[in-house]
Design a protein around this motif. Structure first.
Motif, short mmCIF file in Angstrom:
data_model
loop_
_atom_site.label_atom_id
_atom_site.label_comp_id
_atom_site.label_asym_id
_atom_site.label_seq_id
_atom_site.Cartn_x
_atom_site.Cartn_y
_atom_site.Cartn_z
N ALA A 226 0.81 -1.22 0.00
CA ALA A 226 0.00 0.00 0.00
C ALA A 226 0.84 1.27 0.00
CB ALA A 226 -0.94 0.00 1.21
N ALA A 227 1.93 1.28 0.79
CA ALA A 227 2.75 2.49 0.88
C ALA A 227 3.40 2.82 -0.46
CB ALA A 227 3.81 2.33 1.96
N ARG A 228 3.77 1.81 -1.23
CA ARG A 228 4.36 2.05 -2.55
C ARG A 228 3.36 2.74 -3.46
NH1 ARG A 228 7.60 -3.62 -3.96
NH2 ARG A 228 8.88 -3.70 -2.04
N VAL A 229 2.11 2.29 -3.42
CA VAL A 229 1.09 2.90 -4.26
C VAL A 229 0.79 4.32 -3.79
CG1 VAL A 229 -1.30 2.74 -5.04
CG2 VAL A 229 0.11 0.67 -4.91
N ALA A 230 0.67 4.52 -2.49
CA ALA A 230 0.43 5.87 -1.97
C ALA A 230 1.56 6.80 -2.35
CB ALA A 230 0.26 5.83 -0.45
N GLY A 231 2.78 6.28 -2.39
CA GLY A 231 3.92 7.10 -2.79
C GLY A 231 3.82 7.62 -4.20
N ASP A 236 3.00 9.67 2.03
CA ASP A 236 3.67 8.69 2.88
C ASP A 236 2.65 8.19 3.90
OD1 ASP A 236 5.50 7.13 4.23
OD2 ASP A 236 6.38 8.80 5.35
N ILE A 237 2.28 6.92 3.81
CA ILE A 237 1.34 6.37 4.79
C ILE A 237 2.06 5.32 5.65
CG2 ILE A 237 -0.69 6.83 3.36
CD1 ILE A 237 -0.76 3.81 2.70
N PRO A 238 1.65 5.17 6.91
CA PRO A 238 2.36 4.29 7.84
C PRO A 238 1.92 2.83 7.75
CG PRO A 238 0.62 5.41 9.01
CD PRO A 238 0.58 5.95 7.60
N VAL A 239 2.00 2.26 6.56
CA VAL A 239 1.60 0.87 6.36
C VAL A 239 2.78 0.09 5.80
CG1 VAL A 239 0.03 -0.70 5.15
CG2 VAL A 239 -0.80 1.53 5.95
#
Length: 405
Positions: A226-231, A236-239
């Motif tokens: 998930a964090a890669r996609v949010a990036g 930056d998400i804390p997953v």
């Protein structure tokens, strides 16, 4: 193994879902059955075998014993779905009936702080109609004489809509029925997201194949990635992926009764898995982030931590034989171990469906329903999932949940 085409059927979709495991499939199905949605849906799944996704490595459990009313309501919806799964999916005779093996969860508290958490959670559960019971060590011993309880001061147990179920079948039929209803699944990977000039919307998804897919809404359902996609939108998400180990074993001296899913004071859990098999799970004490492709087991953890804890709690498990084992990943929200769901506060058509921290399988039906409502109407119509929005993380306000395993 699902067989998906590698090329999308068109170059523009109303909704593009990144990740086609149980979260993405639940959303695709809920959209496809919504009377308020007549758009197009594309689900992009990097691994149609689903061999490495969190859904494939789950222990497939459901519980009502949360400490927050919203998490309880979410699991109650899943139980409702499972009670009449075929009817919920349109009455298709191919859809198998579902059943929760409701032996329940048994939480054990070894100190007053733990006992207080159980009492507070129990009060919330009662308000939500969950028939959980607080048990003294004597009451636990009467119901389950195989436990050693010298260090236990309180337990909590519920045997309604709480146990394990066939999560793989539910996932499979969410996906298949979504496809039957017109949702398109392809094998591929989203390599980047294009925003408009203002930066407030995603205009298109770039596939690793080089194709560009225009989108009205894009949903991050990428599990441990998930964090890669949010990036890709600069967020930056804390997953992060966290390893979780599971073992299935047989005992030389099987228990005289069915074993609830027991959350031991050590942090290890163990439950009935079949007529004569048991399943245990746990994680390393330091619990580091893992590579999403790392599924290597840790034999020292089993020998030094998990098995000793199990055998101490249940002396009959001193002589056991492991017959299967695997490692999987939680999509772990390091901020408060609860979901991040809903719209990004700055990129309005980018939606999160992430960070379930081990609750994902049992929460997928309600999350799919809720995001389908948001996409079609701009608001939640059933359960208000607003407390899961990313805004709380950005404000530094944790979503309170005491019952994290």
């Amino acid at each position: 193994m699902a067989k998906f085409p590698t090329d999308p059927g068109q170059d523009s979709y109303d909704v593009v879902i990144i990740g086609g495991a149980i979260m993405g499939s639940s959303l695709a199905w809920h959209l496809s059955t919504s009377p308020d949605f007549d758009g197009s849906v594309l689900v992009v799944e990097r691994d149609p075998s689903y061999a490495a996704c969190s859904t494939a490595h789950t222990n497939s459990c459901i519980r009502q014993q949360f400490g927050n009313a919203l998490n309880i309501r979410i699991s109650q919806y899943t139980a409702e779905i499972l009670r009449d799964f075929r009817a919920h999916l349109g009455g298709d005779d191919r859809v198998p009936d579902q059943h929760i093996q409701s032996f329940g969860y048994l939480y054990l508290a070894g100190d007053e702080a733990g006992a207080d958490r159980l009492r507070r959670a129990h009060a919330v559960q009662q308000e939500c109609g969950v028939p959980s019971r607080l048990l003294t060590p004597g009451e636990i011993a009467e119901a389950y004489p195989f436990y050693a309880l010298d260090d236990v001061i309180l337990g909590s147990h519920n045997a309604r809509d709480e146990g394990y179920w066939d999560g793989g079948a539910v996932f499979e039929w969410f996906r298949r029925k979504a496809q039957d209803n017109g949702a398109e699944f392809i094998a591929g990977e989203v390599a980047g997201l294009e925003k408009d000039r203002s930066g407030s919307r995603v205009e298109a998804a770039q596939l690793s194949s080089g194709e560009r897919i225009a989108c009205g809404v894009v949903v991050n359902a990428a599990g441990p990635r998930a964090a890669r996609v949010a990036g890709m939108i600069g967020r930056d998400i804390p997953v992060e992926p966290r390893k979780r180990f599971s073992w299935v074993f047989k005992a030389e001296q099987p228990l005289s009764g069915e074993l609830p899913l027991t959350i031991d004071t050590s942090g290890v859990h163990v439950r009935q898995d079949g007529p004569d098999t048991y399943l245990a799970g746990g994680h390393l004490a330091d619990d580091p982030a893992a590579d999403p492709d790392d599924f290597e087991m840790d034999p020292d953890f089993w020998m030094d931590v998990a098995w000793p804890a199990i055998a101490t709690r249940i002396p009959q498990f001193e002589a056991i034989r492991v017959i299967n084992e695997w490692a999987g990943h939680y999509a772990f929200n390091t901020f408060d171990q609860n979901a991040i769901v809903g719209p990004d506060p700055e990129v309005s058509n980018f939606l999160y469906m992430n960070g379930f921290s081990g609750h994902g399988l049992q929460q997928a039906p309600a999350m799919g329903r809720g995001l389908a409502e948001w996409i079609t109407s701009g608001a939640y119509q059933t359960l208000d999932l607003g407390p899961f929005h990313l805004d709380r993380v950005l404000r530094g306000e944790r979503f309170g949940e005491s019952a994290i395993i």
